[in-house]
Design a protein around this motif. Structure first.
Motif, mmCIF file in Angstrom:
data_model
loop_
_atom_site.group_PDB
_atom_site.id
_atom_site.type_symbol
_atom_site.label_atom_id
_atom_site.label_comp_id
_atom_site.label_asym_id
_atom_site.label_seq_id
_atom_site.Cartn_x
_atom_site.Cartn_y
_atom_site.Cartn_z
ATOM 1 N N GLY A 146 0.795 -1.215 0.000
ATOM 2 C CA GLY A 146 0.000 0.000 0.000
ATOM 3 C C GLY A 146 0.830 1.269 0.000
ATOM 4 N N GLY A 182 2.569 2.380 -2.373
ATOM 5 C CA GLY A 182 2.505 3.035 -3.673
ATOM 6 C C GLY A 182 3.527 2.515 -4.667
ATOM 7 N N LYS A 183 4.162 1.398 -4.349
ATOM 8 C CA LYS A 183 5.219 0.869 -5.208
ATOM 9 C C LYS A 183 4.700 0.475 -6.590
ATOM 10 C CE LYS A 183 6.086 -2.567 -2.432
ATOM 11 N NZ LYS A 183 4.989 -2.422 -1.482
ATOM 12 N N SER A 184 3.603 -0.272 -6.593
ATOM 13 C CA SER A 184 3.057 -0.692 -7.890
ATOM 14 C C SER A 184 2.616 0.513 -8.698
ATOM 15 C CB SER A 184 1.878 -1.638 -7.697
ATOM 16 O OG SER A 184 2.312 -2.830 -7.101
ATOM 17 N N SER A 185 1.995 1.471 -8.030
ATOM 18 C CA SER A 185 1.566 2.680 -8.734
ATOM 19 C C SER A 185 2.775 3.345 -9.385
ATOM 20 C CB SER A 185 0.907 3.655 -7.760
ATOM 21 O OG SER A 185 -0.210 3.054 -7.156
HETATM 22 N N1 LIG Z 1 -6.732 1.271 -9.379
HETATM 23 C C1 LIG Z 1 -6.799 1.775 -8.139
HETATM 24 N N2 LIG Z 1 -7.889 2.462 -7.730
HETATM 25 C C2 LIG Z 1 -7.963 2.988 -6.490
HETATM 26 N N3 LIG Z 1 -6.988 2.904 -5.584
HETATM 27 C C3 LIG Z 1 -5.868 2.244 -5.917
HETATM 28 C C4 LIG Z 1 -5.710 1.647 -7.209
HETATM 29 N N4 LIG Z 1 -4.498 1.054 -7.262
HETATM 30 C C5 LIG Z 1 -3.918 1.271 -6.062
HETATM 31 N N5 LIG Z 1 -4.732 1.983 -5.253
HETATM 32 C C6 LIG Z 1 -4.414 2.444 -3.888
HETATM 33 O O1 LIG Z 1 -3.207 3.146 -3.925
HETATM 34 C C7 LIG Z 1 -2.401 2.821 -2.816
HETATM 35 C C8 LIG Z 1 -1.063 2.315 -3.284
HETATM 36 O O2 LIG Z 1 -1.239 1.078 -3.913
HETATM 37 P P1 LIG Z 1 -0.070 0.298 -4.643
HETATM 38 O O3 LIG Z 1 0.610 1.219 -5.571
HETATM 39 O O4 LIG Z 1 -0.643 -0.950 -5.219
HETATM 40 O O5 LIG Z 1 0.897 -0.056 -3.433
HETATM 41 P P2 LIG Z 1 1.942 -1.238 -3.241
HETATM 42 O O6 LIG Z 1 2.282 -1.797 -4.574
HETATM 43 O O7 LIG Z 1 3.107 -0.582 -2.562
HETATM 44 O O8 LIG Z 1 1.303 -2.239 -2.352
HETATM 45 C C9 LIG Z 1 -3.188 1.822 -1.998
HETATM 46 O O9 LIG Z 1 -3.819 2.531 -0.950
HETATM 47 C C10 LIG Z 1 -4.189 1.278 -2.955
HETATM 48 O O10 LIG Z 1 -5.362 0.925 -2.288
#
Ligand SMILES: Nc1ncnc2c1ncn2[C@@H]1O[C@H](COP(=O)(O)OP(=O)(O)O)[C@@H](O)[C@H]1O
Ligand SMILES: [Mg+2]
Lengths: 245, 348
Positions: free
Chosen positions: B41, B43-46
Motif C-alpha cells: 500500500g 505506492g510501489k506498484s503505482s
Molecule cells: N486502481 C486503483 N484504484 C484505487 N486505488 C488504488 C488503485 N491502485 C492502487 N490503489 C491504492 O493506492 C495505494 C497504493 O497502492 P499500490 O501502488 O498498489 O501499493 P503497493 O504496490 O506498494 O502495495 C493503496 O492505498 C491502494 O489501495
C-alpha cells in the motif's frame, strides 16, 4: 415419410446453421464491446455501454414468437419475403445475437486483467488485446457459449414453421400433433435429441481439451443430456499434444 | 535512465480519493539495479506502473532513456502509437507472471514480436535464443500450466526481453516464489543486468531482494520516497532506516551503566582491526552484542552492535576515535530509535 423427414432435417440444419453463423459473427463483437465500453474497460464509454446493454436486454426479453411477428416488415426488407426458410433465419439470428453476446460478455470478463496489462506493456493496442488475449484466452467458454446458442436456436426453430419455413419442429406440430401421427412425432423428437446430444458432446469435448491445456482444471465433465452416459475419464496434460506450428 | 519528477498519482473512485504517489522524484542510472522497497500500500506498484504509463500520473513527468513519456501520452485515456512504441522498448515482468495460457511458452515469448510486426522466422529465432538465455530451451512447446512458478517467471523475463529493451521493470517478480527459486530468479536478473547492460527497476517488499541484487535502493512510505541512494551511500547515512534494515543488529545493554553503539563498516574500514585497536588504545573492555556481515555490490559491508562500559559522557573520546577511523557510529540510547522497517517486520 422419409422424404418428408429428410427435407425437414435439411431445413432445420439450414436455418440453424445460418442463424448460428450470423449470431456468432455479430454477437462476438457485441459481447466484446460490452466489456470494452464498461467502466474500467479499455474503451470505457458509459453511453455506448448502456445503449448496447439496453438493446440486448429488450431483444432478449421478447418471446421468440413475438419477435418473429414484430420483425415481419424488417424480414421482408432483408430477404424480400416474410415466409420460408430464408425468412425464418432473420428472426432466429436476431433473437440469438443478444443471447450469444451476453454469454460472450461473461466469458471475456473472466479473462485475467493482468494479461491485458502485459499486452499493453508490450506496446499492444486495444485491437491487439481483443485478438491476442480476449478471444484466445476465453476460447473454451466461447465454444461452450456457441454450443448453448445452437441448442437454443434449434429450440426456437421449431416455431419457424409458423412462417412456413418447414423444419423438424414444423413436422412434429403439423403431422404429429395436429394429425395424431404419434410415431412421426416421436421420430422427430428422437432426431432432435440425438442432434442436440451430438452438438453438446462435440462442444463440451472441444472446450474441455482447450480448458485442460490452459491448466484451468475445468469443471467435471458431464454429458448434459444423459447424465453419466459417457465416461468422463481424466485427460492428462500429456494426452493433449502440444500444438505443432 | 529513468527519471521521475514530482510524480503524483491520485486515484478517484466513487467520490473517494487515494493519493498513491505524492511527489516522487526517482533517479535510476543506466546499467544499475534499483530497488524500491516499502510496505504493502506504500505506492510501489503505482510508481512502477506510472513509469511505462500503464497508469496515467495525475501530475509530474516520467523520462525513460531520454524520452519524456508523459509528453507522449497525450490527453485521451488511450495510448497513442508513440507511447506504445516507447512501451515496447521497456520490458516488464509481473508477480503473477501474466502468461497467456492459450499459448505455448515459445508463442508467449513471440507475442511482443508479433506486436512489433516481426516475421515468423525472426520471431522464432529470437524466442529460442531467449529461451536458451533463461535456461528453458527444452520447454519451448510446453504450455505455461505445465511449468513451475520459477519457470513461468523465466518465461516472463524472456518475454520481457524480446523487444531488446534497455530497461526492465519488475513488479514483485519474486513475491510468488519460494526462497530458493527467488534466489535463482534474482541471480538471473543480475546476470542479465551485467551481460546485457540492462537497467532494472524492481519493486519488492522483501529486504533480502534489495540485499541480493540492488546497487541502489529507495524506501517508500505513504506515496513518498523517504530515503534513496546507492547501498553504500545508504550505509554511510546516519540513521538510515534502509541501512538498519539491510543489516539488522540486535542486542540489549547488559546494565544501566553501559553505552551501546552501532558501528557500520564499509569499504576500507571493514578490513581494519578497529575494535581491538579501540580496546588497546583506551584500555576498555568491549563486548559485541550482535553483528552482521555481507557483501553488497561486491563490497564487504557490516554492522556491529557493541557495548562500552560507562555512560555516553564517559565514552565521548573512544567514540570519537571510531569516527576518526572512518566508521559510522550510531548511539543506541533508550530512545525509540528502532526503524519502522524493523518494527513492522518488513524484513521478514
Ligand atoms: N486502481 C486503483 N484504484 C484505487 N486505488 C488504488 C488503485 N491502485 C492502487 N490503489 C491504492 O493506492 C495505494 C497504493 O497502492 P499500490 O501502488 O498498489 O501499493 P503497493 O504496490 O506498494 O502495495 C493503496 O492505498 C491502494 O489501495
Ligand atoms: Mg504492489
Amino acid at each position: 415419410m422419409q422424404p418428408l423427414l429428410s427435407q425437414a432435417c435439411w431445413d432445420t440444419l439450414y436455418m440453424v446453421g445460418w442463424s448460428t453463423l450470423i449470431a456468432v459473427v455479430v454477437g462476438l463483437p457485441l459481447g466484446v464491446l460490452l466489456v470494452l465500453t464498461d467502466r474500467g474497460g479499455l474503451l470505457q464509454n458509459a453511453l455506448a455501454n448502456k445503449l448496447i446493454g439496453q438493446l440486448v436486454n429488450v431483444v432478449r426479453s421478447m418471446p421468440f414468437i413475438v419477435l418473429m411477428l414484430a420483425l415481419t416488415a424488417f424480414t421482408r426488407w432483408v430477404v424480400g419475403t416474410s415466409i420460408g426458410r430464408e425468412a425464418a433465419i432473420v428472426p432466429l439470428a436476431i433473437g440469438a445475437i443478444p443471447f450469444f453476446a451476453r454469454l460472450v460478455e461473461t466469458s471475456v470478463r473472466e479473462v485475467d486483467r493482468g494479461l491485458v496489462e502485459a499486452v499493453q506493456s508490450m506496446g499492444g493496442n486495444t485491437w491487439t488485446v481483443v485478438r491476442k488475449v480476449f478471444v484466445p484466452e476465453s476460447l473454451p467458454s466461447l465454444i461452450s457459449a456457441t454450443t448453448t446458442t445452437i441448442v437454443a436456436i434449434i429450440g426456437y426453430s421449431a416455431m419457424a414453421g409458423t412462417v412456413g419455413a418447414g423444419g423438424l419442429g414444423d413436422v412434429a406440430i403439423r403431422y404429429g400433433y395436429q394429425r395424431f401421427e404419434a410415431t412421426l412425432m416421436w421420430i422427430v423428437v428422437a432426431i432432435l435429441a440425438v442432434a442436440i446430444a451430438i452438438i453438446q458432446f462435440a462442444g463440451d469435448s472441444a472446450a474441455r481439451v482447450l480448458h485442460r491445456r490452459a491448466g484451468k482444471g475445468g469443471e467435471p465433465f458431464r454429458f448434459r443430456l444423459f447424465g453419466g452416459f459417457l465416461p468422463a475419464g481424466p485427460v492428462s496434460a500429456e494426452a493433449t499434444p502440444a500444438k505443432t506450428r | 535512465m529513468i527519471t521521475t519528477q514530482g510524480l503524483t498519482k491520485v486515484y478517484r473512485s466513487r467520490g473517494r480519493e487515494v493519493t498513491a504517489l505524492d511527489g516522487v522524484d526517482l533517479h535510476v542510472r543506466e546499467g544499475e539495479v534499483y530497488g524500491v522497497i516499502g510496505q504493502s500500500g506504500a505506492g510501489k506498484s503505482s510508481l512502477i506502473r506510472c513509469v511505462n504509463l500503464l497508469e496515467r500520473p495525475t501530475s509530474g513527468t516520467v523520462t525513460v532513456a531520454g524520452q519524456d513519456l508523459t509528453a507522449l501520452a497525450g490527453r485521451g485515456p488511450r495510448a497513442g502509437r508513440e507511447l506504445r512504441e516507447a512501451r515496447s522498448r521497456i520490458g516488464m515482468v509481473f508477480q503473477h507472471f501474466n502468461l497467456l495460457s492459450s499459448r505455448t511458452v515459445q508463442d508467449n515469448i513471440e507475442l511482443p514480436l508479433e506486436i512489433l510486426g516481426k516475421s515468423g522466422k525472426e520471431r522464432s529465432a529470437k524466442a529460442l535464443e531467449l529461451l536458451d538465455l533463461v535456461g528453458l530451451a527444452d520447454k519451448a512447446k510446453s504450455y505455461p500450466a505445465q511449468l513451475s512458478g520459477g519457470q513461468k517467471q523465466r518465461v516472463g523475463i524472456a518475454r520481457a526481453l524480446a523487444g531488446d529493451p534497455k530497461v526492465l521493470l519488475s513488479d514483485e517478480a519474486t513475491s510468488a516464489l519460494d526462497p530458493e527459486t527467488t534466489r535463482s530468479i534474482l541471480q538471473l536478473l543480475r546476470d542479465l543486468n551485467q551481460q546485457l547492460g540492462l537497467t532494472v527497476l524492481l519493486i519488492t517488499h522483501e529486504m533480502d531482494v534489495v540485499k541480493t541484487v540492488c546497487d541502489s535502493a529507495a524506501l517508500m512510505e505513504r506515496g513518498q520516497i523517504v530515503e534513496s541512494g546507492t547501498v553504500s551511500e545508504l550505509l554511510a547515512t546516519p540513521g538510515s532506516e534502509l541501512a538498519a534494515a539491510l543489516f539488522p543488529v540486535s542486542g540489549d545493554a547488559s546494565g544501566t551503566d553501559r553505552t551501546v553503539i552501532d558501528v557500520t563498516f564499509h569499504g576500507e574500514s571493514a578490513t581494519q582491526p578497529v575494535i581491538s585497536q579501540l580496546s588497546r588504545t583506551y584500555n576498555i573492555d568491549i563486548s559485541i552484542l550482535g553483528a552482521a556481515m555481507d557483501t553488497v555490490g561486491g563490497k564487504q559491508v557490516g554492522r556491529m552492535r557493541i557495548e562500552l562500559p560507562g555512560r555516553y559522557e564517559d565514552n565521548v573520546v573512544p567514540i570519537g576515535f571510531l569516527r576518526e577511523q572512518g566508521l559510522q557510529v550510531e548511539i543506541q540510547g533508550n530512545q525509540d530509535g528502532q526503524s519502522v522497517l524493523l518494527k513492522e517486520g518488513v524484513t521478514k
